[in-house]
Design an enzyme around this catalytic site. Structure first.
Site, short mmCIF file in Angstrom:
data_model
loop_
_atom_site.label_atom_id
_atom_site.label_comp_id
_atom_site.label_asym_id
_atom_site.label_seq_id
_atom_site.Cartn_x
_atom_site.Cartn_y
_atom_site.Cartn_z
N LYS A 15 1.88 2.80 -5.44
CA LYS A 15 2.04 2.38 -8.02
C LYS A 15 0.85 2.41 -7.88
CE LYS A 15 2.91 -1.60 -4.94
NZ LYS A 15 3.05 -1.23 -3.84
N ARG A 90 8.53 -9.62 -5.50
CA ARG A 90 7.91 -9.61 -4.20
C ARG A 90 9.04 -10.05 -3.45
NH1 ARG A 90 2.93 -6.80 -4.35
NH2 ARG A 90 1.92 -6.00 -2.17
N ARG A 124 -7.98 3.73 2.10
CA ARG A 124 -8.26 3.81 0.67
C ARG A 124 -9.18 3.62 0.39
NH1 ARG A 124 -3.81 0.82 -2.63
NH2 ARG A 124 -4.43 -0.90 -0.55
N ARG A 152 -11.31 -2.53 0.81
CA ARG A 152 -10.06 -3.07 0.69
C ARG A 152 -10.46 -4.35 1.62
NH1 ARG A 152 -4.71 -3.10 -3.24
NH2 ARG A 152 -3.99 -4.76 -1.08
N ARG A 163 0.81 -6.70 6.67
CA ARG A 163 1.77 -6.45 4.59
C ARG A 163 3.82 -6.13 4.84
NH1 ARG A 163 -3.25 -3.99 2.90
NH2 ARG A 163 -2.18 -3.70 0.75
P1 AP5 Z 1 -2.03 3.38 -4.27
O1 AP5 Z 1 -2.19 3.78 -5.63
O2 AP5 Z 1 -3.28 2.61 -3.72
O3 AP5 Z 1 -0.78 2.44 -3.26
P2 AP5 Z 1 -0.37 0.33 -3.30
O4 AP5 Z 1 1.34 1.27 -3.79
O5 AP5 Z 1 -0.93 0.16 -5.46
O6 AP5 Z 1 -0.50 -0.03 -2.50
P3 AP5 Z 1 -1.31 -1.43 -2.95
O7 AP5 Z 1 -2.06 -1.84 -1.22
O8 AP5 Z 1 -2.59 -1.65 -3.44
O9 AP5 Z 1 -0.84 -2.38 -2.64
P4 AP5 Z 1 0.11 -3.81 -2.32
O10 AP5 Z 1 1.73 -4.17 -2.52
O11 AP5 Z 1 -0.24 -3.94 -0.68
O12 AP5 Z 1 -0.96 -4.40 -2.60
P5 AP5 Z 1 -1.39 -5.44 -3.63
O13 AP5 Z 1 -3.00 -5.40 -4.55
O14 AP5 Z 1 0.16 -5.45 -4.85
O15 AP5 Z 1 -2.31 4.10 -2.85
C1 AP5 Z 1 -2.98 4.33 -1.42
C2 AP5 Z 1 -3.97 5.26 -0.58
O16 AP5 Z 1 -2.89 6.10 -0.97
C3 AP5 Z 1 -4.92 5.35 -1.86
O17 AP5 Z 1 -6.11 5.49 -1.36
C4 AP5 Z 1 -4.34 6.57 -2.37
O18 AP5 Z 1 -4.64 7.67 -3.10
C5 AP5 Z 1 -2.98 7.49 -1.69
N1 AP5 Z 1 -2.39 8.15 -1.88
C6 AP5 Z 1 -1.60 7.76 -3.25
N2 AP5 Z 1 -0.23 8.28 -3.38
C7 AP5 Z 1 -0.41 9.28 -2.54
C8 AP5 Z 1 0.09 10.65 -1.63
N3 AP5 Z 1 1.64 11.44 -2.79
N4 AP5 Z 1 -0.41 10.61 -0.96
C9 AP5 Z 1 -1.29 10.87 -0.30
N5 AP5 Z 1 -1.83 10.04 -0.69
C10 AP5 Z 1 -1.81 9.30 -0.74
O19 AP5 Z 1 -0.75 -6.90 -2.95
C11 AP5 Z 1 -2.45 -6.83 -1.93
C12 AP5 Z 1 -1.82 -8.96 -1.40
O20 AP5 Z 1 -1.89 -9.15 -2.48
C13 AP5 Z 1 -0.56 -8.77 -0.80
O21 AP5 Z 1 -0.57 -8.34 0.28
C14 AP5 Z 1 -0.28 -10.20 -1.46
O22 AP5 Z 1 -0.73 -11.24 -0.29
C15 AP5 Z 1 -0.74 -10.48 -3.08
N6 AP5 Z 1 0.79 -9.93 -3.84
C16 AP5 Z 1 0.42 -9.46 -4.43
N7 AP5 Z 1 0.97 -9.81 -5.66
C17 AP5 Z 1 2.03 -10.38 -5.14
C18 AP5 Z 1 3.64 -11.04 -5.64
N8 AP5 Z 1 4.18 -10.40 -6.59
N9 AP5 Z 1 3.85 -12.35 -4.71
C19 AP5 Z 1 3.47 -12.55 -3.63
N10 AP5 Z 1 1.67 -12.17 -2.99
C20 AP5 Z 1 1.00 -11.25 -3.73
#
Ligand code: AP5
Length: 207
Positions: A15, A90, A124, A152, A163
């Site tokens: 994402k 979410r 990552r 992270r 997660r």
């Molecule tokens: P990346 O693009 O970083 O993936 P992402 O989908 O953004 O993953 P996140 O881990 O950031 O999502 P998340 O939803 O768990 O975390 P968030 O910060 O929102 O890609 C990942 C890796 O893969 C990278 O190294 C990239 O280079 C690689 N990659 C990308 N595309 C690729 C491909 N096609 N092929 C190969 N490699 C690839 O949330 C963190 C925490 O915050 C949650 O756990 C929760 O506690 C809290 N939180 C956040 N939002 C909410 C909400 N709305 N409600 C409640 N809690 C929340």
């Protein structure tokens, strides 16, 4: 406020990686609740202090806190032409709250099987200076910046499993909720970054 886009998918789906390009194409600023929460944690705000333990154990932060965070953020001037939500909503409660305040034009869902996710998350690395996301195998960073890259705190195997469980139990049901509204566009995220990006770009151009 103009219509907004939601970027949807499991942790590590790509994402954040794809959001940069989508923002460039659409001119809509990326709003990542994960990034906002991490900033609050590092600044030790009340929200950050409350959110930290949930995030470090891979659980969702309570809906009330997230909904309030978004309601404040979309009041800012740069949101007037619509935004790109990354990692929000979410839960059904978040989606229902959002539907009362924002018009959604599409939900782009990046689909990646669980067995691919762990390797993506554990490999990552982030550049704190530019915000760029790298992967030690799939998107290797230039050697000259390797020294400053960070990992992270929640990017470890145990937390990723939590997660993923939170995603399947609380978040993935939203895809049928949005599909019933005719808003869902699904992309096979289990391909290269460029291939996934091309599909999303084509979808945005045709819209
Ligand atoms: P990346 O693009 O970083 O993936 P992402 O989908 O953004 O993953 P996140 O881990 O950031 O999502 P998340 O939803 O768990 O975390 P968030 O910060 O929102 O890609 C990942 C890796 O893969 C990278 O190294 C990239 O280079 C690689 N990659 C990308 N595309 C690729 C491909 N096609 N092929 C190969 N490699 C690839 O949330 C963190 C925490 O915050 C949650 O756990 C929760 O506690 C809290 N939180 C956040 N939002 C909410 C909400 N709305 N409600 C409640 N809690 C929340």
């Amino acid at each position: 406020m103009d219509a907004s886009i939601i970027l949807f998918g499991p942790p590590g789906a790509g994402k954040g990686t794809q959001a940069v390009k989508i923002s460039e194409i659409t001119g809509k600023p990326q709003i990542s609740t994960g990034d906002m929460l991490r900033k609050s944690v590092s600044e030790k705000t009340d929200l950050g202090i409350e959110a930290q333990s949930y995030m470090e154990s891979g659980l969702l932060v309570p809906d009330e806190l997230i909904i309030q965070l978004i309601a404040e953020r979309i009041k800012q001037k740069d949101a007037s032409r619509g935004v790109l939500f990354d990692g929000f909503p979410r839960t059904l409660k978040q989606a229902e709250a959002l539907s009362l305040i924002v018009n959604i034009s599409s939900v782009i869902s990046i689909e990646v099987p669980d067995e691919e996710i762990v390797g993506r998350i554990v490999g990552r690395r982030m550049d704190p200076q530019t915000g760029e996301i790298y992967h030690i195998d799939f998107k290797p960073p230039p050697t000259e910046i390797e020294y400053r890259l960070v990992q992270r705190k929640d990017d470890n195997e145990e937390t990723v499993r939590n997660r993923l469980a939170a995603y399947h139990q609380q978040t993935s049901p939203l895809s049928s909720w949005y599909s019933e509204k005719g808003l869902l566009f699904t992309v096979d995220g289990n391909r290269t970054i460029d291939e996934v990006g091309k599909d999303i770009e084509n979808f945005l151009i045709q819209k």
